[in-house]
Write a protein that holds these residues in place. Sequence first.
Motif, PDB file in Angstrom:
ATOM      1  N   GLY A  58      36.979  45.602  35.836  1.00 48.61           N
ATOM      2  CA  GLY A  58      37.154  44.587  36.871  1.00 48.61           C
ATOM      3  C   GLY A  58      37.978  43.389  36.437  1.00 48.61           C
ATOM      4  O   GLY A  58      38.044  42.381  37.143  1.00 48.61           O
ATOM      5  N   ARG A  59      38.648  43.495  35.291  1.00 47.17           N
ATOM      6  CA  ARG A  59      39.431  42.360  34.791  1.00 47.17           C
ATOM      7  C   ARG A  59      40.845  42.773  34.383  1.00 47.17           C
ATOM      8  O   ARG A  59      41.809  42.238  34.923  1.00 47.17           O
ATOM      9  CB  ARG A  59      38.716  41.712  33.597  1.00 47.17           C
ATOM     10  CG  ARG A  59      37.355  41.129  33.929  1.00 47.17           C
ATOM     11  CD  ARG A  59      36.792  40.309  32.768  1.00 47.17           C
ATOM     12  NE  ARG A  59      36.652  41.094  31.543  1.00 47.17           N
ATOM     13  CZ  ARG A  59      35.590  41.834  31.255  1.00 47.17           C
ATOM     14  NH1 ARG A  59      34.578  41.912  32.114  1.00 47.17           N
ATOM     15  NH2 ARG A  59      35.520  42.508  30.126  1.00 47.17           N
ATOM     16  N   THR A  60      40.959  43.686  33.434  1.00 46.78           N
ATOM     17  CA  THR A  60      42.279  43.943  32.839  1.00 46.78           C
ATOM     18  C   THR A  60      42.675  45.416  32.843  1.00 46.78           C
ATOM     19  O   THR A  60      43.781  45.750  32.414  1.00 46.78           O
ATOM     20  CB  THR A  60      42.298  43.462  31.382  1.00 46.78           C
ATOM     21  OG1 THR A  60      41.318  44.199  30.623  1.00 46.78           O
ATOM     22  CG2 THR A  60      41.992  41.977  31.283  1.00 46.78           C
ATOM     23  N   GLN A  61      41.827  46.299  33.311  1.00 50.17           N
ATOM     24  CA  GLN A  61      42.058  47.731  33.133  1.00 50.17           C
ATOM     25  C   GLN A  61      42.560  48.408  34.412  1.00 50.17           C
ATOM     26  O   GLN A  61      42.084  48.094  35.512  1.00 50.17           O
ATOM     27  CB  GLN A  61      40.765  48.396  32.653  1.00 50.17           C
ATOM     28  CG  GLN A  61      40.267  47.826  31.328  1.00 50.17           C
ATOM     29  CD  GLN A  61      38.899  48.327  30.933  1.00 50.17           C
ATOM     30  OE1 GLN A  61      38.184  48.935  31.716  1.00 50.17           O
ATOM     31  NE2 GLN A  61      38.509  48.070  29.692  1.00 50.17           N
ATOM     32  N   PHE A  62      43.484  49.348  34.237  1.00 51.15           N
ATOM     33  CA  PHE A  62      44.024  50.085  35.377  1.00 51.15           C
ATOM     34  C   PHE A  62      44.749  51.324  34.874  1.00 51.15           C
ATOM     35  O   PHE A  62      44.894  51.543  33.669  1.00 51.15           O
ATOM     36  CB  PHE A  62      44.967  49.200  36.201  1.00 51.15           C
ATOM     37  CG  PHE A  62      46.192  48.712  35.459  1.00 51.15           C
ATOM     38  CD1 PHE A  62      47.417  49.327  35.626  1.00 51.15           C
ATOM     39  CD2 PHE A  62      46.116  47.619  34.599  1.00 51.15           C
ATOM     40  CE1 PHE A  62      48.549  48.887  34.956  1.00 51.15           C
ATOM     41  CE2 PHE A  62      47.239  47.155  33.925  1.00 51.15           C
ATOM     42  CZ  PHE A  62      48.460  47.790  34.100  1.00 51.15           C
ATOM     43  N   PHE A  87      32.720  44.223  44.150  1.00 50.95           N
ATOM     44  CA  PHE A  87      33.766  44.422  45.141  1.00 50.95           C
ATOM     45  C   PHE A  87      34.920  43.439  44.952  1.00 50.95           C
ATOM     46  O   PHE A  87      35.121  42.938  43.869  1.00 50.95           O
ATOM     47  CB  PHE A  87      33.160  44.349  46.548  1.00 50.95           C
ATOM     48  CG  PHE A  87      32.221  45.498  46.798  1.00 50.95           C
ATOM     49  CD1 PHE A  87      32.700  46.788  46.935  1.00 50.95           C
ATOM     50  CD2 PHE A  87      30.860  45.292  46.834  1.00 50.95           C
ATOM     51  CE1 PHE A  87      31.846  47.851  47.139  1.00 50.95           C
ATOM     52  CE2 PHE A  87      29.995  46.344  47.040  1.00 50.95           C
ATOM     53  CZ  PHE A  87      30.487  47.633  47.191  1.00 50.95           C
ATOM     54  N   ASN A  88      35.639  43.175  46.017  1.00 51.88           N
ATOM     55  CA  ASN A  88      36.854  42.365  45.956  1.00 51.88           C
ATOM     56  C   ASN A  88      37.902  43.039  45.083  1.00 51.88           C
ATOM     57  O   ASN A  88      38.537  42.407  44.240  1.00 51.88           O
ATOM     58  CB  ASN A  88      36.567  40.951  45.445  1.00 51.88           C
ATOM     59  CG  ASN A  88      37.702  39.986  45.763  1.00 51.88           C
ATOM     60  OD1 ASN A  88      38.338  40.116  46.812  1.00 51.88           O
ATOM     61  ND2 ASN A  88      37.964  39.051  44.881  1.00 51.88           N
ATOM     62  N   SER A  89      38.084  44.350  45.302  1.00 57.00           N
ATOM     63  CA  SER A  89      38.992  45.113  44.440  1.00 57.00           C
ATOM     64  C   SER A  89      39.744  46.186  45.214  1.00 57.00           C
ATOM     65  O   SER A  89      39.384  46.557  46.332  1.00 57.00           O
ATOM     66  CB  SER A  89      38.200  45.774  43.312  1.00 57.00           C
ATOM     67  OG  SER A  89      37.286  46.722  43.850  1.00 57.00           O
ATOM     68  N   ILE A  90      40.795  46.678  44.585  1.00 56.46           N
ATOM     69  CA  ILE A  90      41.584  47.807  45.089  1.00 56.46           C
ATOM     70  C   ILE A  90      41.244  49.038  44.253  1.00 56.46           C
ATOM     71  O   ILE A  90      41.155  48.953  43.031  1.00 56.46           O
ATOM     72  CB  ILE A  90      43.097  47.510  44.986  1.00 56.46           C
ATOM     73  CG1 ILE A  90      43.482  46.312  45.859  1.00 56.46           C
ATOM     74  CG2 ILE A  90      43.913  48.740  45.358  1.00 56.46           C
ATOM     75  CD1 ILE A  90      43.213  46.485  47.324  1.00 56.46           C
ATOM     76  N   ALA A 186      41.531  43.741  40.413  1.00 55.52           N
ATOM     77  CA  ALA A 186      41.108  44.779  39.463  1.00 55.52           C
ATOM     78  C   ALA A 186      39.779  45.403  39.891  1.00 55.52           C
ATOM     79  O   ALA A 186      38.845  44.706  40.299  1.00 55.52           O
ATOM     80  CB  ALA A 186      40.991  44.183  38.068  1.00 55.52           C
ATOM     81  N   PHE A 187      39.689  46.704  39.752  1.00 54.94           N
ATOM     82  CA  PHE A 187      38.523  47.468  40.175  1.00 54.94           C
ATOM     83  C   PHE A 187      37.418  47.404  39.123  1.00 54.94           C
ATOM     84  O   PHE A 187      37.683  47.490  37.919  1.00 54.94           O
ATOM     85  CB  PHE A 187      38.919  48.921  40.420  1.00 54.94           C
ATOM     86  CG  PHE A 187      37.755  49.843  40.672  1.00 54.94           C
ATOM     87  CD1 PHE A 187      37.083  49.809  41.868  1.00 54.94           C
ATOM     88  CD2 PHE A 187      37.327  50.718  39.687  1.00 54.94           C
ATOM     89  CE1 PHE A 187      35.998  50.644  42.099  1.00 54.94           C
ATOM     90  CE2 PHE A 187      36.251  51.566  39.904  1.00 54.94           C
ATOM     91  CZ  PHE A 187      35.588  51.525  41.116  1.00 54.94           C
ATOM     92  N   ASP A 188      36.169  47.304  39.582  1.00 55.19           N
ATOM     93  CA  ASP A 188      35.006  47.236  38.706  1.00 55.19           C
ATOM     94  C   ASP A 188      34.088  48.400  39.058  1.00 55.19           C
ATOM     95  O   ASP A 188      33.452  48.406  40.116  1.00 55.19           O
ATOM     96  CB  ASP A 188      34.280  45.901  38.910  1.00 55.19           C
ATOM     97  CG  ASP A 188      33.212  45.645  37.856  1.00 55.19           C
ATOM     98  OD1 ASP A 188      32.826  46.592  37.166  1.00 55.19           O
ATOM     99  OD2 ASP A 188      32.762  44.491  37.746  1.00 55.19           O
TER     100      ASP A 188
END
Length: 343
Positions: A58-62, A87-90, A186-188
Amino acid sequence: HIQSHIYGPGAFSVVWTKVSIRATEIIDSAEEARTQTIAELQKQLTGDLPTHALEFDGRTQFVSVPSIRYDGSHPITLETYVTHDQFNSIVVGDTQKSGLAIGAPSGKYNMHAWNGSNYRGAVSTNSAPTNLRVHLAGTFDGETLAVFVNGKLLKTAPLNGKFGGSGFPLTIGASPSGNEAGLDYAFDGVIDAVRISKVVRYTKDFEPPATLTNDDDTLAVYEFKEGQGQTLGDSSGNNHHGEIRGARWVGGNAIRHRAALGLSEFGRDSLDVLTQALKHKNPEVQIEATISLGLIGKDAKSAVPVLNELAKSSDQRVSLAARQAIAEIERSPLLNSLRNFFN
């Protein structure tokens, strides 16, 4: 809906001093949703799960897919099996005041796209639950957006404009960005399957496929079979392989653990499900159920007799987990207060 009908000229006022309402059926939609979520978490706790998945912080990973840059020249379907922690992510997309994406950027499932002046989205009515693995799908045919969860069509919306591609690579677990971090939203949570199709694959309610596989309409499909390394392989044969940027490989038990956490949040309402799970043949299910009961605490006293039996298990992990859960359940309020104070 109550109406008053007054016949004749002049001004009138009506005061209701007593209202009696009779109904043949009362439906508590919140309670119905609660019961359904518990049932789905139960399946997630006790059922078969994928062998491998990627966990995002949810911070730096993708995961970046450099070879896919969607320009709107064909319809598209984005779908995934996903478990949200926050939430609040793509989940999948390429938005940057342009492009399109699917996720839960506002706590509600959302398939949205840029229409030349702003984002237009098909957004679910109800908030999305955390810890629950779902099949999430979004479609776009150039004019209309749609979002589906577990095969149910939740919402459609017209684009009301002309789609504008972002030029950024398609990204899993975030929205790509030109900023220093290289990402936004960022997704968590955990993602264990993704498929991108060059058609509108769904137009009405459907039965989600157990696995996302390749066919003639597939642009790319990621089955997360690797379990290690820095490449997320595309099984479509189109070689749209993903570059893993920090996301961590985990096993299916990471998804099972989230089901246990989700059930613990329902407290007493989930006790029957969790007590039943203690008797499951899979020790991983037993361990996760004990963890959940321990989190519920004193309200889980009815499960102690079964936990006492598990404490005698020859599997040391199961035995230890059961004994820890019993300790949490039987811990006195005073001891709980002291523990919270010193922690």
